[in-house]
Design an enzyme around this catalytic site. Structure first.
Site, PDB file in Angstrom:
ATOM      1  N   ASP A  72      72.029   4.096  36.287  1.00  0.00           N
ATOM      2  CA  ASP A  72      70.821   5.166  35.668  1.00  0.00           C
ATOM      3  C   ASP A  72      70.277   4.306  34.429  1.00  0.00           C
ATOM      4  OD1 ASP A  72      73.020   5.693  34.057  1.00  0.00           O
ATOM      5  OD2 ASP A  72      73.203   7.658  34.893  1.00  0.00           O
ATOM      6  N   ASP A 141      79.955  19.257  33.805  1.00  0.00           N
ATOM      7  CA  ASP A 141      79.414  20.157  35.016  1.00  0.00           C
ATOM      8  C   ASP A 141      79.613  19.370  36.237  1.00  0.00           C
ATOM      9  OD1 ASP A 141      77.477  18.011  34.643  1.00  0.00           O
ATOM     10  OD2 ASP A 141      75.683  19.433  34.334  1.00  0.00           O
ATOM     11  N   HIS A 143      78.382  16.282  37.159  1.00  0.00           N
ATOM     12  CA  HIS A 143      77.280  15.484  37.692  1.00  0.00           C
ATOM     13  C   HIS A 143      77.771  14.139  37.474  1.00  0.00           C
ATOM     14  CE1 HIS A 143      76.141  15.241  33.227  1.00  0.00           C
ATOM     15  NE2 HIS A 143      76.188  14.159  33.728  1.00  0.00           N
ATOM     16  N   GLU A 148      72.213  15.633  38.657  1.00  0.00           N
ATOM     17  CA  GLU A 148      72.538  17.133  38.018  1.00  0.00           C
ATOM     18  C   GLU A 148      72.878  18.091  38.977  1.00  0.00           C
ATOM     19  OE1 GLU A 148      72.903  16.986  34.669  1.00  0.00           O
ATOM     20  OE2 GLU A 148      71.232  16.131  33.805  1.00  0.00           O
TER      21      GLU A 148
END
EC number: 3.5.99.6
Length: 270
Positions: A72, A141, A143, A148
Site C-alpha cells: 500500500d 482491528d 485489518h 479496513e
C-alpha cells in the site's frame, strides 16, 4: 493454516526472515524466473527486515533476482516525504540489500489516475507470474494492508478511505497530529493477497491479541479481514506470546504441539 508461536518479537522476526530466505534459496531464482515477494510496511516487519539485511550481508540470501510488490501507499504524500511508504521501504530495507531498483514495485499515491494505477499494479503482478510469498502484518482491528473492517474479502487493488482508528494509530508517525495523516490510500485487496502462492502474517503484542484470536478461532468475517487467511491453502501466522493472550488454552497448546519441531528459526536455514 499454520500458527507459529515464538516467545518474543525478536524470535518472531528471526523466524520470519529465515522463512523468507529459505523460500528464496529453494526457488533458486533467475532473471528469467524471478522470485516474487509481497511486502508490508509498519512496525511489525521492521525486525524481519533487519534480519534479512544481515542474511544478505552474510551471503546467505540474494535479492538480485527477486521482484517485490508493496501492499500500500498513502494518497497525496510525496514519494520523498519521510513517512511515505516509498521512503519507509528504501530507508529500512531496499537501500541495504542487493535488490535491483527496477525490480521494486510500490503503488504511486500521486498518480493522476489512481484507478488506472491500481489496475496497472494488478496487471504487473500477473505479468510476472503472480506473487510467490506475500508478507504482512495486521492492525489491532485485524485489518491487512489498508483493507479496513468491512472490506470485501474478494477485493482487488483500489483506493480506500482510512478509518479514524487507523488515522489515530498512524498519527504517531506524523508528530501525533491526526490532521497530518493522509485520509486515503491505495492498497492491494484481500483477494490480491489471497492470490499469492503463500501468505505469511506477523502478529506481535497484546494489542493484537483479539485480532489473532479472531484470525485463528473466529469465523471468516469481513469485519476482521485477517480471517480471510483461513481460506488460503498455504497461510501462516507467526506471532509472539503476548499476542496469544486471548487464544483458548486448547488452541494454544495444539499449535505449540504440532509445530514444536519447527519453532527454532535455525531449523529453517540448514
Amino acid at each position: 493454516m499454520r500458527l507459529i508461536i515464538e516467545p518474543n518479537y525478536e524470535q518472531l522476526s528471526k523466524w520470519a526472515a529465515n522463512y523468507v530466505a529459505a523460500k528464496i534459496k529453494a526457488a533458486n531464482p533467475t532473471a528469467e524466473k524471478p522470485f516474487v515477494l509481497g511486502l508490508p510496511t509498519g512496525s511489525s516487519p521492521l525486525g524481519m527486515y533487519k534480519n534479512l539485511i544481515e542474511l544478505n550481508k552474510q551471503g546467505v540470501v540474494s535479492f538480485q533476482n527477486v521482484i517485490t510488490f508493496n501492499m500500500d501507499e498513502y494518497v497525496g504524500l510525496p514519494k520523498d516525504h519521510p513517512e511515505s511508504y516509498h521512503s519507509f521501504m528504501w530507508n529500512n530495507f531496499f537501500s541495504h540489500i542487493d535488490i535491483k531498483p527496477e525490480n521494486v514495485n510500490i503503488l504511486n499515491g500521486n498518480a493522476e489516475d489512481l484507478e488506472a494505477e491500481c489496475a496497472s499494479y494488478e496487471a504487473r503482478m500477473k505479468a510476472v507470474g503472480g506473487v510467490d510469498l506475500f508478507l504482512g502484518g495486521i492492525g489491532p482491528d485485524g485489518h491487512i494492508a489498508f483493507n479496513e473492517p468491512g472490506s470485501s474479502l474478494s477485493s482487488r487493488t483500489r483506493i480506500k478511505t482510512l478509518t479514524t482508528d487507523t488515522i489515530i494509530a498512524n498519527s504517531r508517525f506524523f508528530d501525533n497530529d491526526v490532521n497530518k495523516v493522509p485520509k486515503t490510500s491505495v492498497t492491494v485487496g484481500v483477494g490480491t493477497v489471497l492470490d499469492a502462492k503463500e501468505v505469511l502474517i506477523m502478529v506481535n503484542g497484546h494489542n493484537k491479541a483479539r485480532a489473532l484470536q479472531q484470525a485463528v478461532e473466529g469465523a471468516v468475517n469481513q469485519m476482521w479481514t485477517i480471517t480471510a487467511l483461513q481460506l488460503h491453502p498455504k497461510g501462516i501466522i507467526v506471532c509472539d506470546e503476548a499476542a496469544c493472550a486471548d487464544l483458548k488454552v486448547g488452541t494454544y497448546n495444539y499449535f505449540k504441539d504440532i509445530e514444536k519441531d519447527h519453532l527454532c528459526p535455525c531449523s529453517l536455514l540448514k
